[in-house]
Design an enzyme around this catalytic site. Structure first.
Site, short mmCIF file in Angstrom:
data_model
loop_
_atom_site.label_atom_id
_atom_site.label_comp_id
_atom_site.label_asym_id
_atom_site.label_seq_id
_atom_site.Cartn_x
_atom_site.Cartn_y
_atom_site.Cartn_z
CE LYS A 1 -2.19 -0.99 3.81
NZ LYS A 1 -1.76 -2.32 4.30
NE ARG B 1 -4.44 -1.15 9.86
CZ ARG B 1 -2.98 -0.69 9.14
NH1 ARG B 1 -3.22 0.62 9.08
NH2 ARG B 1 -2.14 -1.64 9.30
NE ARG C 1 7.84 -3.62 6.30
CZ ARG C 1 6.70 -3.16 6.32
NH1 ARG C 1 6.25 -2.55 5.39
NH2 ARG C 1 5.99 -3.08 7.41
NE ARG D 1 6.56 -1.38 10.86
CZ ARG D 1 5.17 -1.14 10.26
NH1 ARG D 1 5.50 -0.06 9.19
NH2 ARG D 1 4.20 -1.23 10.52
NE ARG E 1 1.60 -4.81 11.26
CZ ARG E 1 2.71 -4.59 10.61
NH1 ARG E 1 3.92 -5.36 10.69
NH2 ARG E 1 2.71 -3.96 9.51
P1 AMP Z 1 1.00 0.35 9.34
O1 AMP Z 1 2.34 0.97 9.50
O2 AMP Z 1 -0.01 0.82 8.52
O3 AMP Z 1 1.25 -1.33 8.98
O4 AMP Z 1 0.33 0.28 10.82
C1 AMP Z 1 1.34 -0.20 11.98
C2 AMP Z 1 0.27 -0.18 13.16
O5 AMP Z 1 -0.23 1.22 13.53
C3 AMP Z 1 -0.79 -1.05 13.12
O6 AMP Z 1 -0.70 -2.30 13.16
C4 AMP Z 1 -1.74 -0.38 14.25
O7 AMP Z 1 -1.48 -0.94 15.18
C5 AMP Z 1 -1.83 1.11 13.92
N1 AMP Z 1 -2.30 1.55 13.08
C6 AMP Z 1 -2.11 2.14 11.60
N2 AMP Z 1 -3.43 2.54 11.19
C7 AMP Z 1 -4.35 2.36 11.81
C8 AMP Z 1 -5.58 2.63 11.79
N3 AMP Z 1 -6.45 2.97 10.68
N4 AMP Z 1 -6.71 2.14 12.91
C9 AMP Z 1 -6.02 1.59 13.90
N5 AMP Z 1 -4.77 1.26 14.20
C10 AMP Z 1 -3.93 1.73 13.10
#
Ligand code: AMP
Length: 197
Positions: free
Chosen positions: A13, A89, A128, A161, A172
């Site tokens: 994404k 989400r 990654r 990460r 996740r």
């Molecule tokens: P990402 O970098 O998009 O994979 O997001 C990393 C983490 O941030 C996720 O596993 C969630 O803990 C939190 N997170 C990111 N976006 C959201 C969202 N829209 N709603 C809830 N938690 C989020």
């Protein structure tokens, strides 16, 4: 134009959102990056709460995310649109976003769902690595740095990460299947969903 990128963690994404953002000259709003930055710069109760959820691979509660992302979307540079990566989400977030945009006479026009199987996601995320300085992303097998685990540009040691560890990636993915995948139908019913394999 407001565009949403949907798909499991590791689907790509962010990469695709960055391309679209450059091409259309609209900001790329990555909720994960915004939350990580919030946690990095502010050492308060809210950051502590956000960090706890993120480290466990769980979604951060809706009220917190909605407020932070809508504050960002209220800035001037988003007036003509944005590419949203990682937000919404949950169904509650999607409905809150619709209401927020409607109050400004705007709407989501395109939703792109990147469809990637779980085993591929696990392979992508657990290998990654990223540069803590310039945020450039590498993959130890498919796109390795030239020198050991150092960034090609900054020469800084790459990091993983914490939530890219296999056990957290699985959590996740579970959150994605349980809470986010229902958005595919939500946007399909609005006839604005495009699926990319
Ligand atoms: P990402 O970098 O998009 O994979 O997001 C990393 C983490 O941030 C996720 O596993 C969630 O803990 C939190 N997170 C990111 N976006 C959201 C969202 N829209 N709603 C809830 N938690 C989020």
């Amino acid at each position: 134009m407001f565009i949403i990128m949907l798909g499991p963690p590791g689907a790509g994404k962010g990469t695709q959102a960055r391309n679209i953002s450059k091409k259309l000259n609209i900001p790329h709003i990555a909720s994960g990056d915004i939350l990580r930055e919030r946690v990095r710069i502010a050492d308060d109760e809210l950051s502590k709460k956000i960090r706890e959820h993120m480290l466990r691979g769980e979604l951060v509660p809706d009220d917190i995310v909605i407020k932070i992302i809508h504050d960002r979307l209220s800035q001037n540079d988003c007036e003509h649109g944005a590419v949203l990566d990682g937000y919404p989400r949950t169904l509650a977030q999607a409905k809150a976003l619709d209401a927020f945009l409607e109050s400004k006479n705007k709407r989501v026009e395109i939703v792109i769902n990147l469809d990637v199987p779980d085993d591929e996601v696990i392979k992508r995320l657990t290998y990654r690595r990223l540069c803590p300085k310039c945020n450039r992303i590498y993959h130890l097998l498919f796109n390795p740095p030239k020198n050991n685990e150092l960034c090609d540009i900054c020469n800084v040691k790459l990091i993983q990460r914490i939530d890219d560890r296999e056990d957290i990636v699985k959590k996740r993915l579970e959150e994605y299947r349980n809470r986010t995948s229902s958005l595919i139908n939500y946007y399909a019913e609005k006839h604005i969903l495009y699926i990319v394999n």
